[in-house]
Design a protein around this motif. Sequence first.
Motif, mmCIF file in Angstrom:
data_model
loop_
_atom_site.group_PDB
_atom_site.id
_atom_site.type_symbol
_atom_site.label_atom_id
_atom_site.label_comp_id
_atom_site.label_asym_id
_atom_site.label_seq_id
_atom_site.Cartn_x
_atom_site.Cartn_y
_atom_site.Cartn_z
ATOM 1 N N ASP A 11 0.853 -1.317 -0.076
ATOM 2 C CA ASP A 11 0.048 0.055 -0.031
ATOM 3 C C ASP A 11 0.832 1.249 0.020
ATOM 4 N N PRO A 12 1.092 1.728 -1.159
ATOM 5 C CA PRO A 12 2.151 2.843 -1.171
ATOM 6 C C PRO A 12 1.537 4.021 -0.774
ATOM 7 N N SER A 13 0.308 4.129 -0.542
ATOM 8 C CA SER A 13 -0.420 5.415 -0.064
ATOM 9 C C SER A 13 -0.519 5.498 1.332
ATOM 10 N N SER A 14 -0.087 4.438 2.135
ATOM 11 C CA SER A 14 -0.070 4.416 3.439
ATOM 12 C C SER A 14 0.574 5.343 4.440
ATOM 13 N N ASP A 15 1.956 5.983 3.763
ATOM 14 C CA ASP A 15 2.758 6.940 4.209
ATOM 15 C C ASP A 15 3.325 7.931 3.019
ATOM 16 N N PRO A 16 2.475 8.552 2.200
ATOM 17 C CA PRO A 16 3.037 8.961 1.016
ATOM 18 C C PRO A 16 4.385 10.016 1.149
ATOM 19 N N THR A 17 4.334 10.530 2.480
ATOM 20 C CA THR A 17 5.503 11.799 2.743
ATOM 21 C C THR A 17 6.653 11.165 3.257
ATOM 22 N N GLY A 18 6.620 9.621 3.701
ATOM 23 C CA GLY A 18 7.593 9.203 4.428
ATOM 24 C C GLY A 18 8.127 7.988 3.526
ATOM 25 N N ASN A 19 7.936 6.574 4.024
ATOM 26 C CA ASN A 19 8.531 5.497 3.303
ATOM 27 C C ASN A 19 7.752 5.585 2.004
ATOM 28 N N GLY A 20 6.664 5.878 1.677
ATOM 29 C CA GLY A 20 5.873 5.611 0.283
ATOM 30 C C GLY A 20 6.247 6.815 -0.568
ATOM 31 N N TYR A 21 6.983 7.573 -0.066
ATOM 32 C CA TYR A 21 7.346 8.702 -1.124
ATOM 33 C C TYR A 21 7.885 8.486 -2.165
ATOM 34 N N GLN A 22 9.032 7.508 -2.194
ATOM 35 C CA GLN A 22 9.647 7.585 -3.602
ATOM 36 C C GLN A 22 8.747 6.693 -4.515
ATOM 37 N N VAL A 23 8.028 5.822 -4.015
ATOM 38 C CA VAL A 23 7.273 4.776 -4.875
ATOM 39 C C VAL A 23 6.013 5.743 -5.298
ATOM 40 N N GLN A 24 5.345 6.682 -4.425
ATOM 41 C CA GLN A 24 4.424 7.598 -4.976
ATOM 42 C C GLN A 24 4.803 8.271 -6.038
ATOM 43 N N GLN A 25 6.145 9.076 -5.976
ATOM 44 C CA GLN A 25 6.548 9.986 -6.933
ATOM 45 C C GLN A 25 7.032 9.115 -8.165
ATOM 46 N N SER A 26 7.413 7.815 -8.048
ATOM 47 C CA SER A 26 7.668 6.977 -9.327
ATOM 48 C C SER A 26 6.419 6.657 -10.063
ATOM 49 N N LEU A 27 5.272 6.178 -9.250
ATOM 50 C CA LEU A 27 4.248 6.056 -9.834
ATOM 51 C C LEU A 27 3.414 7.185 -10.673
ATOM 52 N N ILE A 28 3.739 8.488 -10.126
ATOM 53 C CA ILE A 28 3.407 9.748 -10.512
ATOM 54 C C ILE A 28 4.170 9.856 -11.886
ATOM 55 N N ALA A 29 5.384 9.700 -12.060
ATOM 56 C CA ALA A 29 6.219 9.857 -13.170
ATOM 57 C C ALA A 29 5.593 8.737 -14.321
ATOM 58 N N ILE A 30 5.513 7.704 -13.943
ATOM 59 C CA ILE A 30 5.233 6.585 -14.761
ATOM 60 C C ILE A 30 3.744 6.856 -15.403
ATOM 61 N N GLY A 31 2.546 7.438 -14.729
ATOM 62 C CA GLY A 31 1.564 7.619 -14.999
ATOM 63 C C GLY A 31 1.500 8.684 -15.942
#
Length: 301
Positions: A236-256
Amino acid sequence: MFAKLFKRKTKKSKTLARMEAGIDIPFVIITALLIGSGLIIFSSAILMLIGTVKYDAVRFNQYGLGFIGGLILLYGAYRVPLMYWRMSSFYLYVASVVAMIMVFIPGIGVFHGGAHRWIQFAGFQFQPAEIYKISSVLYLSMLLMKDFGKKMESKENFNKRTLPLLCLVLISAVLFLLQPDTDTLVVTITALVSVYILAGGHLKDMFILGMVGLLGLGILVMTRPYVLKRVQTFMDPSSDPTGNGYQVQQSLIAIGTGGIFGRGYGQSIQKFKYLPEPIGDSIFAVASEEFGFIGMVFLIG
């Protein structure tokens, strides 16, 4: 009659010579495509470093040492007969184990980002893990080549194939988990198991190894908080979007935002401000943003 036998023998000798030369044309083509694609993508991702003190150093490391130096090493390794690689595989493996231990020696090993993974020598840094990955596969291949493809009983297979694999996996686990470097450990074990399968390992032993591996992974997740956080972030990358999930979230935004055809070469926006490590861990996201779904399907394919 003797002439025909001589021709057959000569033809067979030439075939063996080509096999001994180790030239795998499809492998060479795929490797060249990956290296070429990597250089193109890296040349775009590195634009975010223009104007910084790191720009020239990173370019030298990747283009000079990585690309040109890698080609020189590739040619040198190709020129060495396979017989010598087989004879020296044990010594190369021992040397790589020693190098892996040296990362913990003060003054030689470099501690960075909470891990001991680098050795500093003559002003340069390198990861012994990169050497270890190759030497461990080479050594296991040498151990298993004597009985390659040979059908064995369960006990004989365990002694001659499974046991060497288990020993190398155990040594690898100790060395990498002490650093720690879980990602490289997974890659190394996957490579070793692949060699074992190709050598003719039994399905029963592979199943048992798989169960042991899952158990070990479970123990690792429960005893290493950072591994558990990675698993949770993956689920669940959205569980901590500004912490542990930040890199995954930003990567998904770039890919999208790359869509089907991408923004175009050099046009990534995420790499300049949002993506952590755009020339390293996040470089696939940069490529996806610029080349889109079609480009990444080609790259993965």
